[in-house]
Design a protein around this motif. Structure first.
Motif, mmCIF file in Angstrom:
data_model
loop_
_atom_site.group_PDB
_atom_site.id
_atom_site.type_symbol
_atom_site.label_atom_id
_atom_site.label_comp_id
_atom_site.label_asym_id
_atom_site.label_seq_id
_atom_site.Cartn_x
_atom_site.Cartn_y
_atom_site.Cartn_z
ATOM 1 N N ALA A 148 -39.575 -23.253 3.337
ATOM 2 C CA ALA A 148 -39.581 -23.022 4.783
ATOM 3 C C ALA A 148 -38.165 -22.794 5.300
ATOM 4 C CB ALA A 148 -40.227 -24.202 5.499
ATOM 5 N N ALA A 149 -37.190 -23.520 4.748
ATOM 6 C CA ALA A 149 -35.796 -23.360 5.182
ATOM 7 C C ALA A 149 -35.253 -21.997 4.792
ATOM 8 C CB ALA A 149 -34.937 -24.466 4.573
ATOM 9 N N VAL A 150 -35.604 -21.520 3.583
ATOM 10 C CA VAL A 150 -35.164 -20.189 3.159
ATOM 11 C C VAL A 150 -35.750 -19.125 4.085
ATOM 12 C CG1 VAL A 150 -35.241 -18.460 1.326
ATOM 13 C CG2 VAL A 150 -34.870 -20.860 0.738
ATOM 14 N N PHE A 151 -37.052 -19.216 4.339
ATOM 15 C CA PHE A 151 -37.701 -18.229 5.212
ATOM 16 C C PHE A 151 -37.130 -18.290 6.624
ATOM 17 C CE2 PHE A 151 -41.604 -18.756 2.311
ATOM 18 C CZ PHE A 151 -41.167 -17.736 1.488
ATOM 19 N N GLU A 163 -28.027 -13.492 0.078
ATOM 20 C CA GLU A 163 -27.061 -14.163 0.948
ATOM 21 C C GLU A 163 -27.509 -15.582 1.255
ATOM 22 O OE1 GLU A 163 -25.714 -10.060 3.322
ATOM 23 O OE2 GLU A 163 -27.139 -11.461 4.223
ATOM 24 N N ALA A 164 -28.807 -15.761 1.502
ATOM 25 C CA ALA A 164 -29.318 -17.097 1.814
ATOM 26 C C ALA A 164 -29.188 -18.023 0.610
ATOM 27 C CB ALA A 164 -30.783 -17.003 2.255
ATOM 28 N N LEU A 165 -29.499 -17.508 -0.581
ATOM 29 C CA LEU A 165 -29.479 -18.358 -1.777
ATOM 30 C C LEU A 165 -28.055 -18.666 -2.243
ATOM 31 C CD1 LEU A 165 -32.442 -16.892 -3.882
ATOM 32 C CD2 LEU A 165 -32.439 -18.724 -2.173
ATOM 33 N N ALA A 166 -27.082 -17.925 -1.745
ATOM 34 C CA ALA A 166 -25.690 -18.161 -2.148
ATOM 35 C C ALA A 166 -24.977 -19.175 -1.248
ATOM 36 C CB ALA A 166 -24.916 -16.844 -2.158
ATOM 37 N N ALA A 200 -32.609 -27.158 11.946
ATOM 38 C CA ALA A 200 -33.517 -28.288 11.742
ATOM 39 C C ALA A 200 -34.267 -28.160 10.425
ATOM 40 C CB ALA A 200 -34.510 -28.370 12.906
ATOM 41 N N ALA A 201 -34.683 -26.936 10.069
ATOM 42 C CA ALA A 201 -35.397 -26.723 8.805
ATOM 43 C C ALA A 201 -34.495 -27.015 7.615
ATOM 44 C CB ALA A 201 -35.917 -25.288 8.748
ATOM 45 N N ILE A 202 -33.241 -26.613 7.697
ATOM 46 C CA ILE A 202 -32.308 -26.854 6.598
ATOM 47 C C ILE A 202 -31.972 -28.339 6.492
ATOM 48 C CG2 ILE A 202 -29.955 -26.397 5.800
ATOM 49 C CD1 ILE A 202 -30.272 -23.596 7.041
#
Length: 309
Positions: A148-151, A163-166, A200-202
């Motif tokens: 959910a945080a990635v999305f 970019e998100a995964l890095a 908040a998700a992260i």
């Protein structure tokens, strides 16, 4: 290939990586593309390619190569990239005074039909960022929170999945943080605003993550503790497509498209959206104006009395 060409080829690849700061994947693709052409040239001429053979190339030689690749079911986009790599190498040879290869600029590339991005609806994009929707799955809660945080980053910030995964633990945009710095294509850095819902998700994911995260390591982790792969994120979206009844076009990258399209439909400035997405060219971002226009026309055709036959 001859020693003179081998030396120039190696220098060009080093220039792409360090001078132009292209991504490693792009450099590898260009290297493979040029090697394929040189292999073809060697077979056609029955001799080892050299700088002289490149300078003596005719447009017909290049057309024959493109025709062979087309017969191997290579698509127009791949052929365009291959031609771009060959032209880049030819220009480098000219700049370093190793000869001119005019044939590469004399041949027109194949026509590419540009496909419009396929954004998700706003409700669907928000739904995939809700970990509770997957509560029935036999998956650890921290994994659901992670996905959910990635999305949330892809849709809320318009990031590419790479970019998100890095993003590292020390750069994590947790609650109280209003921006995140990412490294995009060409190693270009940009700062992107972060919504409170994304932070908040992260924060929730990090609180549930069972692994100790070093400050300079990626914050998103796989179930065995290693860096999270893009393939796992794609599979998570595939699972959500089934649960929400979404089309096959609903992919992680579609969340980035949705970010841009939804901003534009709410009056977002095209230049600002370009910067947020990290597009080098405004023409790339302008594709979203066509998406928005096509949606307006579809609504017009469906609802306006004069649009009906």
């Amino acid at each position: 290939m001859h020693a003179d060409l081998r030396e120039a080829f190696a220098e060009w690849l080093a220039h792409l990586a360090s001078g132009r700061r292209l991504s490693p994947k792009t450099v590898i693709a260009y290297e493979r593309d040029v090697r394929q052409f040189l292999s073809f040239l060697g077979r056609q001429k029955n001799e080892s390619p050299s700088l002289a053979s490149l300078e003596n190339l005719k447009p017909a030689d290049l057309r024959a190569f493109l025709a062979e690749r087309r017969q191997a079911d290579v698509g127009s986009r791949s052929l365009m990239r291959q031609l771009a790599g060959l032209r880049s190498f030819a220009k480098y040879l000219e700049r370093t005074e190793r000869g001119e290869a005019a044939a590469f600029t004399a041949v027109r590339g194949p026509r590419v039909n540009r496909t419009l991005p396929k954004p998700m609806s706003a409700p669907a994009a928000r739904a995939v960022t809700d970990a509770d929707l997957r509560a029935s799955e036999d998956r650890p809660q921290w994994v659901l929170a992670r996905d959910a945080a990635v999305f949330a980053l892809l849709y809320g910030c318009g990031l590419r999945i790479s970019e998100a995964l890095a993003i590292t633990r020390q750069d994590a945009p947790i609650e109280g943080t209003d921006s995140v710095t990412v490294i995009g294509k060409g190693n270009k850095m940009r700062s992107v605003p972060v919504l409170a819902e994304v932070s908040a998700a992260i924060t929730e994911y990090l609180a549930l993550c069972p692994f100790t995260l070093a400050p300079d390591e990626p914050m998103f982790r796989g179930q065995k503790g290693g860096p999270l792969s893009a393939r796992v994120v794609q599979l998570a979206m595939q699972s959500l497509r089934g649960a929400l009844g979404l089309p096959s076009s609903a992919t992680p990258h579609a969340l980035r498209h949705s970010f841009a399209t939804h901003l534009l439909s709410r009056g977002g400035d095209l230049r600002a959206i370009q910067e947020l997405l990290g597009h080098a060219s405004l023409s790339t971002t302008q594709g979203y104006t066509k998406v928005d226009a096509s949606r307006l026309m579809a609504a017009y055709d469906a609802a306006h009395p004069r649009a009906r036959p």
